[in-house]
Design a protein around this motif. Structure first.
Motif, PDB file in Angstrom:
ATOM      1  N   HIS A  46       0.945  -1.221   0.163  1.00 34.17           N
ATOM      2  CA  HIS A  46       0.177  -0.183   0.090  1.00 34.17           C
ATOM      3  C   HIS A  46       0.897   1.028  -0.417  1.00 34.17           C
ATOM      4  CE1 HIS A  46      -4.019  -1.764   0.399  1.00 34.17           C
ATOM      5  NE2 HIS A  46      -3.128  -2.416   1.366  1.00 34.17           N
ATOM      6  N   SER A  47       1.229   1.678   0.999  1.00 26.91           N
ATOM      7  CA  SER A  47       2.079   2.914   1.497  1.00 26.91           C
ATOM      8  C   SER A  47       4.050   2.790  -0.327  1.00 26.91           C
ATOM      9  CB  SER A  47       3.215   2.725   2.757  1.00 26.91           C
ATOM     10  OG  SER A  47       4.249   1.253   2.907  1.00 26.91           O
ATOM     11  N   PHE A  48       3.983   4.068  -0.657  1.00 29.36           N
ATOM     12  CA  PHE A  48       4.423   4.237  -1.390  1.00 29.36           C
ATOM     13  C   PHE A  48       5.865   5.151  -1.377  1.00 29.36           C
ATOM     14  CE2 PHE A  48       6.893   6.078  -5.344  1.00 29.36           C
ATOM     15  CZ  PHE A  48       6.866   5.307  -5.616  1.00 29.36           C
ATOM     16  N   ALA A  49       7.011   5.660  -1.138  1.00 26.30           N
ATOM     17  CA  ALA A  49       7.846   6.268  -1.734  1.00 26.30           C
ATOM     18  C   ALA A  49       8.719   6.030  -2.757  1.00 26.30           C
ATOM     19  CB  ALA A  49       8.235   6.620  -0.117  1.00 26.30           C
ATOM     20  N   GLY A  50       9.410   7.176  -3.586  1.00 28.15           N
ATOM     21  CA  GLY A  50      10.190   7.173  -4.468  1.00 28.15           C
ATOM     22  C   GLY A  50      10.718   8.970  -4.146  1.00 28.15           C
ATOM     23  N   VAL A  51      12.146   8.432  -5.017  1.00 26.41           N
ATOM     24  CA  VAL A  51      12.932   9.346  -5.095  1.00 26.41           C
ATOM     25  C   VAL A  51      13.750   9.674  -6.293  1.00 26.41           C
ATOM     26  CG1 VAL A  51      13.031   9.769  -2.076  1.00 26.41           C
ATOM     27  CG2 VAL A  51      15.549   8.557  -3.733  1.00 26.41           C
ATOM     28  N   PRO A  52      14.331  10.565  -6.861  1.00 25.48           N
ATOM     29  CA  PRO A  52      14.868  10.642  -8.098  1.00 25.48           C
ATOM     30  C   PRO A  52      15.700  10.400  -8.049  1.00 25.48           C
ATOM     31  CG  PRO A  52      14.316  13.079  -7.604  1.00 25.48           C
ATOM     32  CD  PRO A  52      13.209  12.056  -6.104  1.00 25.48           C
ATOM     33  N   ILE A  53      17.164   9.691  -8.701  1.00 28.04           N
ATOM     34  CA  ILE A  53      18.421   9.517  -8.949  1.00 28.04           C
ATOM     35  C   ILE A  53      18.884  10.789  -9.660  1.00 28.04           C
ATOM     36  CG2 ILE A  53      20.343   7.756  -8.990  1.00 28.04           C
ATOM     37  CD1 ILE A  53      18.532   6.135  -8.745  1.00 28.04           C
ATOM     38  N   VAL A  54      19.377  11.220  -9.088  1.00 29.80           N
ATOM     39  CA  VAL A  54      19.927  12.762 -10.162  1.00 29.80           C
ATOM     40  C   VAL A  54      21.250  13.072 -10.499  1.00 29.80           C
ATOM     41  CG1 VAL A  54      19.511  15.360 -10.504  1.00 29.80           C
ATOM     42  CG2 VAL A  54      17.699  13.856  -9.017  1.00 29.80           C
ATOM     43  N   ARG A  55      21.395  13.212 -12.065  1.00 26.04           N
ATOM     44  CA  ARG A  55      22.597  13.672 -12.084  1.00 26.04           C
ATOM     45  C   ARG A  55      22.911  14.743 -13.214  1.00 26.04           C
ATOM     46  NH1 ARG A  55      27.579  12.305  -9.941  1.00 26.04           N
ATOM     47  NH2 ARG A  55      29.941  11.745 -12.062  1.00 26.04           N
TER      48      ARG A  55
END
Length: 760
Positions: free
Chosen positions: A117-126
């Motif tokens: 149910h729960s979700f967290a996402g972050v971008p991998i940035v370059r």
């Protein structure tokens, strides 16, 4: 720190320590990523941890703990598709208690994620671009703590280094933001300052690649940041002490608008917290900067967004210091004809550049009312704004062509395109040369009416345009430019020196000084009203309203102007007068300063002429009261039009409504002309309207005889005036305003062409 913060910091440090060993191991990239998801999952007690990487233009599931292993290298998402694609496209973080409730959620059955149910996402940035996404999921519906998200963002920075060093399929092209592109392309934008320009791309902030993310010695990294902060603050303090408007040319100035942020303890604390998690000094600064960028994308308030830009500019400065790399492109010097590219610019940052080499500016953001736009227009430098992806479409030294008539920028144009552009540019230069030949020719209509053509100015160097164009004088000198490029309120001596230099340079030609028009959308960090931001700054606390409330500001300016004009005629104009009492109050400030200086036996002006700007429509209803008190009246068409039509001139959707060839606008101006006839008043139109040939024709046809315009417009307006039979045009305009056609602009233009008029 709270217990949760301490645990998250320890978890992040534990992850970084373990990742350091993974990155140093002699295993392939896939094996490393498989280890990474296990390490993150263990440290954050996450049931699912997945890594998606950008490959051949799509996001591919590269490694997972908790989802079906069969989905690895099978599940693929386009940018913007699903939650993961949305994170990558927008370079934003998502934190959801119930993933399926998000409008962008897409279920992929091969992953087996239906029970989570729960979700967290972050971008991998370059290099400011998402090259992948790091996600965690739980069965239990819950929002993740802020410290948990920060731990993920810290890990994502390390992953960006691993990806760059591991030689994954298209990681290099992704992190270069399209740097391998060699084909021609056209990008559309919003013209902020009109013109054509050709040059090589130069980034205002040279890109800095962070090579090492994980710290070997946390205390050593903290000391590096501490030393960089000291050096940065010393630089800014030095700038503030040396900043002098116009000294040695405005391009030598620097803007110290960021001082309050440079000394902000909250900012330095966040960087130290990132170092505590195990990041190097460079990575910690970039980590905090990434978070600032993400917050900026969520900010609708333009004033608050500007402040966030200030913080980002400071971050770039700090990053360059700590990495030992040189400053902005201006400090390195321009070696060739240049098109400058930036996310945003301050006015003094623009003035640092060599004007002989700087041919144009492209901004990711920018607006018609931004300080840098105002200064660029005064400098005659074409500017294209609102080009959202330009930083990722262009490489350093790419050939660029700016054509504001087409609202476009051509990137890496083909030889035949360059040839066509150069021909267009040559025609434009030939036309300008023809206009320049009119320098010593009076702007007189074919039936003998002399029209006064003056210029608008705001910089000391602008006065040179009087000789170049043959203009009759300066109808509007914007004194606020000196305030916009100063870190603190300009002292009287500095103001006096500028005003005296301007009057000396103008010689016998008149100069109308408009008292400072700041506030509203021209916010200054050292002069801000307490309380919430203004919803409509154009109609808010600005111009004479600020000057009368902060009367010390106007007193200093009044004294500087009076002393600067000793032995000469001083023309003073008050902006945004809505009611006669405001003019009376502003004039009283000058009268008081005049008496003060007279009492001290100071040399005074031979004469002081006072005027007002009619920008607020209400003033037209009291011209019988104001008329006997003033020597001149200037109609400010830019603000007046947006007030009359209730159309924000900076709003792209209202661009078609903001039309000066409108029955309402022209009838209003004609009414003002008639209202001031009983008084001995010079009536001038100041603003962009008077600098366009068709609009100037309309103004002359309703009774205007004085125009104050940009220097570049003087030649075209003279040419138009010399082709005009004013009596015939007035009769035609009376006819059109009595029975307005559906499209007045088209009808007037067709009529003018049929008359053989010069319309460029």
């Amino acid at each position: 720190m709270s217990e949760a913060q301490i645990n998250a910091t320890l978890a992040a440090r534990n992850i970084l320590t373990r990742l350091h060993d993974v990155m140093a191991a002699r295993t392939n990239a896939q094996a490393k990523l498989n280890q990474v998801v296990d390490i993150i999952g263990d440290s954050l007690n996450s049931e699912v941890c997945s890594i998606y990487l950008l490959r051949e233009g799509v996001l591919e599931l590269f490694a997972t703990r908790g989802l079906n292993q069969e989905a690895v290298h099978v599940t693929k998402l386009a940018l913007g598709q699903g939650l993961t694609g949305t994170i990558a496209k927008n370079v934003e973080t998502l934190n959801l208690a119930e993933a399926t409730a998000h409008p962008d959620f897409q279920y992929r059955p091969e992953t087996g994620e239906e029970k989570f149910h729960s979700f967290a996402g972050v971008p991998i940035v370059r290099m400011e671009r998402a090259v992948g996404v790091l996600c965690i999921q739980h069965v239990e519906p819950r929002r993740y703590l802020e410290v948990e998200i920060e731990a993920m963002q810290t890990v994502a920075m390390v992953l960006s280094e691993l990806i760059a060093n591991a030689g994954l399929v298209d990681a290099q092209a992704a992190l270069d933001g399209g740097a391998e592109r060699t084909h021609s392309q056209r990008e559309m934008g919003f013209p902020l300052v009109a013109g054509l320009a050709s040059g090589k791309a130069v980034f205002h902030q040279p890109r800095i690649t962070i090579e090492h993310v994980v710290a070997e010695d946390v205390e050593a990294e903290r000391q590096r940041v501490y030393s960089a902060f000291i050096k940065m603050r010393e630089q800014i303090d030095k700038m503030a002490s040396q900043a002098e408007f116009g000294k040695g040319g405005e391009h030598d100035e620097v803007l110290e608008t960021y001082k309050m942020f440079a000394y902000d303890e909250g900012w330095s604390r966040r960087i130290n917290e990132a170092i505590d998690s195990g990041l190097t000094a460079e990575a910690a600064i970039e980590r905090v900067q990434q978070r600032t960028r993400m917050r900026m994308r969520q900010i609708d308030d333009p004033l608050l967004a500007d402040r966030m830009h200030d913080l980002e500019d400071l971050s770039n400065r700090l990053l360059r210091i700590v990495s030992g790399q040189i400053g902005t492109a201006a400090q390195m010097g321009l070696r060739q004809d240049t098109i400058l590219i930036a996310r945003n610019l301050g006015p003094a940052e623009l003035l640092e550049y060599d004007r002989r080499r700087l041919k144009g500016v492209i901004l990711e953001e920018g607006s018609l009312t931004a300080h840098v736009t105002i200064v660029a227009r005064a400098m005659g430098i074409p500017v294209m704004g609102r080009m959202r992806n330009i930083l990722h479409q262009v490489r350093q030294d790419d050939h660029l062509l700016i054509d504001t008539n087409e609202n476009s920028v051509l990137i890496r144009p083909a030889p035949q395109v360059i040839e066509a552009f150069e021909a267009k540019f040559l025609r434009s230069r030939e036309k300008q040369a023809a206009y320049a030949a009119l320098r010593d020719v009076e702007p007189r209509t074919t039936d003998g009416t002399r029209i006064d053509v003056l210029i608008n100015a705001g910089l000391r160097d602008d006065i040179a345009h009087l000789a170049v164009t043959g203009a009759d004088g300066v109808g509007l000198f914007r004194t606020e430019f000196q305030f916009l490029v100063s870190a603190t309120l300009p002292q009287r001596e500095r103001q006096l020196r500028l005003y005296r230099d301007v009057l000396d340079a103008a010689g016998e030609k008149p100069v109308v000084f408009r008292t400072v028009d700041i506030g509203g959308d021209k916010s200054l960090p050292y002069l801000r009203e307490d309380g919430p931001g203004e919803e409509n700054p154009a109609m808010g606390w600005r111009a004479v309203r600020v000057a009368l409330e902060r009367d010390g500001l106007l007193k200093v300016q009044a004294r500087a102007l009076i002393e600067a004009a000793a032995g000469k005629t001083l023309n003073v104009m008050f902006p945004m007068i809505a009611e006669p009492w405001e003019f009376d109050a502003a004039r009283q400030v000058f009268d008081d300063q005049l008496a003060f200086l007279k009492g001290r036996k100071k040399l005074l002006p031979d004469r002081i002429r006072f005027g007002a700007m009619l920008e607020v429509p209400a003033l037209a209803e009291t011209l019988d009261i104001l008329g006997p008190k003033i020597d001149f009246l200037s109609i400010g068409t830019n603000d007046l039009t947006q007030f009359l039509l209730a159309a924000d001139r900076a709003h792209p959707k209202l661009a078609q409504r903001y039309d000066w060839i409108s029955p309402a606008i022209l009838r209003f101006i004609r009414r003002v002309v008639k209202a001031v006839e009983p008084y001995n008043i010079d009536l001038t139109v100041c603003g962009e309207m008077g600098g366009r040939q068709l609009e100037a024709l309309a103004l002359l046809a309703v009774g205007i005889r004085r125009l104050s315009i940009t220097p570049a417009a003087v030649g075209p307006i003279k040419a138009m005036v010399r082709s005009l039979d004013l009596q015939t045009a007035t009769a035609k305009m009376d006819e059109m305003l009595a029975y307005p056609p559906a499209n007045m602009r088209e009808v007037l233009q067709d009529w003018a062409i049929a008359q053989g008029m010069e319309l460029g």
